[in-house]
Motif scaffolding. Structure first.
Motif, PDB file in Angstrom:
ATOM      1  N   ASP A  25     -45.228  38.970  28.086  1.00 16.65           N
ATOM      2  CA  ASP A  25     -46.465  38.281  27.707  1.00 16.65           C
ATOM      3  C   ASP A  25     -46.247  36.796  27.413  1.00 16.65           C
ATOM      4  O   ASP A  25     -47.181  36.081  27.054  1.00 16.65           O
ATOM      5  N   ARG A  26     -45.025  36.299  27.605  1.00 15.19           N
ATOM      6  CA  ARG A  26     -44.722  34.870  27.440  1.00 15.19           C
ATOM      7  C   ARG A  26     -44.440  34.197  28.776  1.00 15.19           C
ATOM      8  O   ARG A  26     -44.097  33.031  28.826  1.00 15.19           O
ATOM      9  N   LYS A  54     -41.581  23.285  24.601  1.00 13.79           N
ATOM     10  CA  LYS A  54     -40.534  23.340  25.621  1.00 13.79           C
ATOM     11  C   LYS A  54     -40.381  24.776  26.124  1.00 13.79           C
ATOM     12  O   LYS A  54     -40.455  25.722  25.349  1.00 13.79           O
ATOM     13  N   PHE A  55     -40.179  24.911  27.435  1.00 17.67           N
ATOM     14  CA  PHE A  55     -40.043  26.249  28.019  1.00 17.67           C
ATOM     15  C   PHE A  55     -38.916  26.261  29.037  1.00 17.67           C
ATOM     16  O   PHE A  55     -38.424  25.214  29.449  1.00 17.67           O
ATOM     17  N   ARG A  56     -38.510  27.451  29.427  1.00 17.06           N
ATOM     18  CA  ARG A  56     -37.478  27.612  30.454  1.00 17.06           C
ATOM     19  C   ARG A  56     -38.146  27.914  31.780  1.00 17.06           C
ATOM     20  O   ARG A  56     -39.181  28.579  31.825  1.00 17.06           O
ATOM     21  N   ARG A  71     -48.492  30.037  23.093  1.00 17.73           N
ATOM     22  CA  ARG A  71     -48.212  28.840  23.889  1.00 17.73           C
ATOM     23  C   ARG A  71     -48.486  29.108  25.364  1.00 17.73           C
ATOM     24  O   ARG A  71     -49.054  28.277  26.060  1.00 17.73           O
ATOM     25  N   ARG A  72     -48.082  30.279  25.844  1.00 17.29           N
ATOM     26  CA  ARG A  72     -48.349  30.651  27.239  1.00 17.29           C
ATOM     27  C   ARG A  72     -49.847  30.638  27.494  1.00 17.29           C
ATOM     28  O   ARG A  72     -50.316  30.082  28.482  1.00 17.29           O
ATOM     29  N   ASP A  73     -50.623  31.252  26.613  1.00 24.92           N
ATOM     30  CA  ASP A  73     -52.078  31.292  26.775  1.00 24.92           C
ATOM     31  C   ASP A  73     -52.673  29.885  26.766  1.00 24.92           C
ATOM     32  O   ASP A  73     -53.601  29.584  27.524  1.00 24.92           O
ATOM     33  N   GLY A 126     -54.616  28.064  29.797  1.00 26.03           N
ATOM     34  CA  GLY A 126     -55.952  27.541  29.530  1.00 26.03           C
ATOM     35  C   GLY A 126     -56.157  26.111  30.012  1.00 26.03           C
ATOM     36  O   GLY A 126     -57.256  25.741  30.418  1.00 26.03           O
ATOM     37  N   PHE A 127     -55.109  25.287  29.965  1.00 25.01           N
ATOM     38  CA  PHE A 127     -55.299  23.917  30.441  1.00 25.01           C
ATOM     39  C   PHE A 127     -54.935  23.745  31.911  1.00 25.01           C
ATOM     40  O   PHE A 127     -54.950  22.634  32.440  1.00 25.01           O
TER      41      PHE A 127
END
Length: 167
Positions: free
Chosen positions: A18-19, A109-111, A137-139, A143-144
């Motif tokens: 879910d991420r 920050k994400f991978r 954060r994923r959602d 959304g943007f």
């Protein structure tokens, strides 16, 4: 059908689904050409980013442990300071990066894990997986427009590779 192996050293092993955001595109070019578009400093600056964005690089080292610091510049002149740190690269197979704003303490920050799979017809299946720090954060990024913008980026990559292979 066997499941893909997940190594103990990879953060992808136990990452909650879910991420994650997953994008994929078939690109009409050999894997070596598509991989080079990601690993050649001159090429990546030509195609990276959503439609209408240009790239202005401040620092670029596309090697394991290297950093790419750049601004994505929108048509209206808005600048988005970005940073990618290249964590792992396996030639022609995968690239793993940490991506976010050009801020040491970026909470968003994400991978990213980019894989390159060549089909028997010479085309490449590129899969881009993003692991976000939380479901919230994923959602938010969905959304943007992160999925749409990611699709635009992969479309720009496909156009770039088509130009490179037609030369």
């Amino acid at each position: 059908m066997s499941k893909p192996s997940k190594t103990a050293s990879s953060p992808w092993r136990d990452w909650p689904i879910d991420r994650e955001i997953v994008l994929s595109r078939v690109i009409d070019a050999p894997r070596s050409v598509v991989y080079s578009a990601w690993t050649d400093p001159n090429q990546i600056q030509e195609w990276f980013g959503p439609e209408g964005m240009t790239i202005e690089t401040r620092e670029i080292d596309l090697n394991p442990g290297g950093t790419w610091r750049f601004d994505m510049i929108a048509r209206d002149g808005a600048r988005y300071a970005s940073r990618m740190v290249f964590l792992r690269m396996e030639a022609l197979a995968l690239i793993e990066v940490e991506h976010g704003s050009d801020n040491e303490n970026d909470p968003g920050k994400f991978r990213m894990l980019i894989t390159f799979d060549e089909q028997t017809d010479g085309k490449t299946v590129l899969t881009l997986r993003q692991m976000h720090p939380s479901k919230t954060r994923r959602d938010t990024v969905i959304g943007f427009g992160a999925v749409e913008y990611g699709g635009q980026t992969l479309k720009k990559l496909a156009r770039h590779v088509a130009r490179v292979t037609s030369r």
